[in-house]
Design a protein around this motif. Structure first.
Motif, PDB file in Angstrom:
ATOM      1  N   UNK A 195      -9.500   8.097   0.451  1.00  0.00           N
ATOM      2  CA  UNK A 195      -9.619   7.101  -0.244  1.00  0.00           C
ATOM      3  C   UNK A 195      -8.657   5.980   0.639  1.00  0.00           C
ATOM      4  N   UNK A 196      -9.370   4.849   0.909  1.00  0.00           N
ATOM      5  CA  UNK A 196      -8.657   3.942   1.583  1.00  0.00           C
ATOM      6  C   UNK A 196      -8.103   2.571   0.814  1.00  0.00           C
ATOM      7  N   UNK A 197      -6.891   2.194   1.055  1.00  0.00           N
ATOM      8  CA  UNK A 197      -6.159   1.621   0.379  1.00  0.00           C
ATOM      9  C   UNK A 197      -5.695   0.260   1.380  1.00  0.00           C
ATOM     10  N   UNK A 198      -5.826  -0.880   1.060  1.00  0.00           N
ATOM     11  CA  UNK A 198      -5.907  -1.932   2.008  1.00  0.00           C
ATOM     12  C   UNK A 198      -4.472  -2.303   1.642  1.00  0.00           C
ATOM     13  N   UNK A 199      -3.427  -2.888   2.365  1.00  0.00           N
ATOM     14  CA  UNK A 199      -2.165  -3.476   1.964  1.00  0.00           C
ATOM     15  C   UNK A 199      -2.285  -4.887   2.115  1.00  0.00           C
TER      16      UNK A 199
ATOM     17  N   UNK B 268      -3.853   4.574   4.094  1.00  0.00           N
ATOM     18  CA  UNK B 268      -3.522   3.146   3.815  1.00  0.00           C
ATOM     19  C   UNK B 268      -3.680   2.580   5.098  1.00  0.00           C
ATOM     20  N   UNK B 269      -4.041   1.329   4.991  1.00  0.00           N
ATOM     21  CA  UNK B 269      -4.445   0.226   6.358  1.00  0.00           C
ATOM     22  C   UNK B 269      -4.157  -1.224   5.854  1.00  0.00           C
ATOM     23  N   UNK B 270      -3.680  -1.730   7.065  1.00  0.00           N
ATOM     24  CA  UNK B 270      -3.475  -3.167   6.970  1.00  0.00           C
ATOM     25  C   UNK B 270      -4.326  -4.128   7.901  1.00  0.00           C
TER      26      UNK B 270
ATOM     27  N   UNK C 147      -9.432   0.430  -2.666  1.00  0.00           N
ATOM     28  CA  UNK C 147      -8.290  -0.184  -3.545  1.00  0.00           C
ATOM     29  C   UNK C 147      -7.531  -1.168  -2.670  1.00  0.00           C
ATOM     30  N   UNK C 148      -7.474  -2.191  -3.610  1.00  0.00           N
ATOM     31  CA  UNK C 148      -6.681  -3.676  -2.641  1.00  0.00           C
ATOM     32  C   UNK C 148      -5.325  -3.501  -3.326  1.00  0.00           C
ATOM     33  N   UNK C 149      -4.154  -3.088  -2.532  1.00  0.00           N
ATOM     34  CA  UNK C 149      -2.859  -3.142  -2.774  1.00  0.00           C
ATOM     35  C   UNK C 149      -2.277  -4.349  -2.679  1.00  0.00           C
ATOM     36  N   UNK C 150      -2.881  -5.181  -1.867  1.00  0.00           N
ATOM     37  CA  UNK C 150      -2.598  -6.623  -1.552  1.00  0.00           C
ATOM     38  C   UNK C 150      -2.267  -7.439  -2.851  1.00  0.00           C
TER      39      UNK C 150
ATOM     40  N   UNK D 218       0.826  -1.309  -0.021  1.00  0.00           N
ATOM     41  CA  UNK D 218       0.052  -0.057  -0.122  1.00  0.00           C
ATOM     42  C   UNK D 218       0.864   1.310   0.097  1.00  0.00           C
ATOM     43  N   UNK D 219       2.051   1.281   0.958  1.00  0.00           N
ATOM     44  CA  UNK D 219       2.671   2.456   1.159  1.00  0.00           C
ATOM     45  C   UNK D 219       3.409   2.798  -0.227  1.00  0.00           C
ATOM     46  N   UNK D 220       4.172   1.658  -0.945  1.00  0.00           N
ATOM     47  CA  UNK D 220       4.792   1.919  -2.127  1.00  0.00           C
ATOM     48  C   UNK D 220       4.030   2.192  -3.108  1.00  0.00           C
ATOM     49  N   UNK D 221       2.488   1.878  -3.107  1.00  0.00           N
ATOM     50  CA  UNK D 221       1.510   2.260  -4.108  1.00  0.00           C
ATOM     51  C   UNK D 221       1.349   3.914  -4.106  1.00  0.00           C
TER      52      UNK D 221
END
Length: 522
Positions: free
Chosen positions: A451-455, A436-438, A469-472, A298-301
């Motif tokens: 905007x929340x991005x899942x790790x 971002x959140x895991x 957004x699912x960055x997983x 998530x954080x690199x995204x």
């Protein structure tokens, strides 16, 4: 990171690393082998670290190519590496950091990207069109909440171009040392919150009248026009005090606030979305409920999207001092000049002192959820957190509650608390936030799209209606960081344009604003 297109059981980031993060949903059991042949000595949960070699007592543990701790005991190859068997290293010494020593990476200007925003008279651009009602003291919060509900039901349906009405309640304003030096932080935060671009320059303050933080203080950069409950009430009124003698009842107070709000709504309703360049975006980047995947996916995204926004001339803020402190040596070389580098150092030193006065240190940051998600300590967390800043040069540093001054990448010094960081980034002028959140959180801000991005995809699937957004998919080999970065960039433009709603906005979930007040309470 290797293996973006190949499903791996564990991810190793840097050649120097002697640990890897388990990817398998459910973890990997004792006796099973990783792709490189390492046999696990015990069950290691998903997101947790496994030793890739024997690590001796006091041996260094490396992740991201950096030391995240030393071994309290000998850890065998295939062993579980976690907070119980690591000593945390000391933070980088602030008087020995390189300042502005790294040249900015060459990157072409990104042209042709736009969004549909609300342009303000002062030149800023909003991504929402919201009436914000600022409060000068907690005493009036109940009244403002009552009135906001009436405005939403009775007035708002008439103003189709206005998205919402928000009461900016807080716990400050009285019973505080209003003249203490550190009181500047909450006071300027409140002033600047009212100037968030999503409020369209329509500053409206409701106070009590006897508080230390007088309502007029919050609009002292423009003419103060007091609302009075008379037939000749000023249509440009921007300040109302409940103790004003023209109000003879609670009903009078409510009607007065509604009358003042109606004039502001009429002006806000004249705003229309228009095409704006990406250079008008002011995006805040934040993480919360982080896990060991946050720094891998998530954080690199977010960092990739940060660089795209900066290349397009836009503004990005990253924050959270305690989640920067242990990686500050990676950031000061990226400062655009020595003055900005020193400003980074000064903010770290101020916060070190602040924590020391409270008899705490930066290790207090990591939560039980962080550790359950595989983060052993604040050092590991910080190294994964700063990746949100991408690779762009850092052009400025602002203190808590200050407004953004420059386009490009800015470090906005804030505590790591989700709610305080979000409040301070809103005060700095952000018109959209990426979070971002895991572990997962329903966090959202009432005035700014989040905007929340899942790790990790486990969270992305479980919270499918709360995650945008699912960055997983990076960890599972379905997408690359570049793929996800571009996807996030386009999502930012869609949400900023009102073409798509962030998940928490669709659900109507909003957190309270929380001021950072390092000054004494009397």
């Amino acid at each position: 990171m290797t293996g973006n297109r190949l499903k791996l059981r564990a991810i190793k980031v840097h050649d120097r690393d002697n640990v890897a993060v388990i990817v398998d949903d459910g973890g990997v059991s004792a006796g099973e082998r990783l792709d490189d042949g390492v046999e696990l000595q015990c069950h290691v949960p998903q997101g947790h670290k496994v030793a890739l070699v024997d690590i001796p007592l006091e041996g260094k543990v490396w992740r991201y190519g950096e030391v995240i701790g030393t071994a309290k005991v000998a850890i065998p190859c295939g062993g579980h590496v976690n907070e119980t068997n690591l000593h945390m290293p000391t933070p980088p010494a602030l008087d020995e950091l390189p300042l502005a020593t790294r040249s900015a990476p060459s990157a072409e200007t990104l042209e042709g990207y736009t969004f549909e925003g609300f342009r303000n008279a002062n030149g800023s651009v909003g991504t929402k069109n919201v009436l914000g009602i600022t409060t000068s003291v907690q005493c009036v919060a109940g009244v403002v909440d009552h009135v906001v509900q009436r405005i939403k039901s009775e007035l708002l349906p008439r103003f189709i171009n206005v998205d919402d009405v928000v009461g900016l309640n807080h716990s400050y304003g009285c019973g505080v040392a209003i003249n203490a030096p550190a009181a500047m932080v909450p006071i300027r935060t409140l002033k600047n919150l009212a100037r968030n671009p999503n409020f369209g320059d329509e500053v409206m303050v409701v106070g009590l009248g006897c508080e230390k933080l007088q309502p007029s203080t919050l609009v002292d950069d423009q003419p103060v026009k007091i609302y009075q409950n008379t037939e000749a009430a000023d249509p440009q009124a921007n300040v109302l005090s409940l103790q004003d003698e023209s109000f003879e009842s609670f009903a009078d107070m409510v009607e007065g606030i509604m009358a003042m709000a109606e004039r502001h709504l009429e002006r806000l309703n004249q705003r229309q979305r228009e095409t704006c360049p990406v250079s008008e975006l002011v995006v805040g980047m934040q993480c919360g409920g982080s896990d060991a995947f946050s720094g891998l996916t998530a954080n690199p995204t977010v960092g990739f999207a940060t660089d795209l926004i900066v290349r397009a001339g836009g503004s990005v803020m990253f924050s959270e001092v305690t989640e920067v402190r242990d990686a500050i040596h990676l950031l000061t070389p990226r400062a655009v000049d020595a003055e900005v580098g020193q400003a980074l150092v000064d903010q770290m030193a101020w916060y070190d002192d602040y924590l020391s006065q409270g008899q705490a240190d930066r290790s207090a940051n990591t939560s039980p959820g962080n550790k359950k998600g595989g983060l052993s300590n604040i050092v590991e967390k910080a190294l994964g957190s700063v990746i949100k800043s991408g690779h762009s040069p850092i052009v400025d540093v602002i203190g808590p509650g200050e407004r953004l001054r420059k386009r490009g990448l800015t470090f906005a010094a804030t505590p790591a608390s989700d709610f305080i960081c979000g409040t301070l980034q809103a005060a700095a002028g952000m018109n959209l936030q990426v979070f971002t959140t895991g572990r997962g959180t329903p966090y959202n801000l009432p005035m700014t799209p989040v905007i929340k991005v899942a790790s990790n995809s486990t969270l992305g699937r479980r919270w499918h209606d709360l995650i945008d957004l699912d960055a997983g998919r990076i960890a599972t080999g379905e997408a690359s960081i570049e793929d996800m970065g571009w996807e996030l960039f386009h999502l930012i433009l869609d949400v900023a344009s009102g073409r798509q709603q962030a998940a928490a906005d669709r659900l109507g979930l909003y957190n309270d604003l929380v001021l950072f007040n390092p000054a004494p309470v009397t």
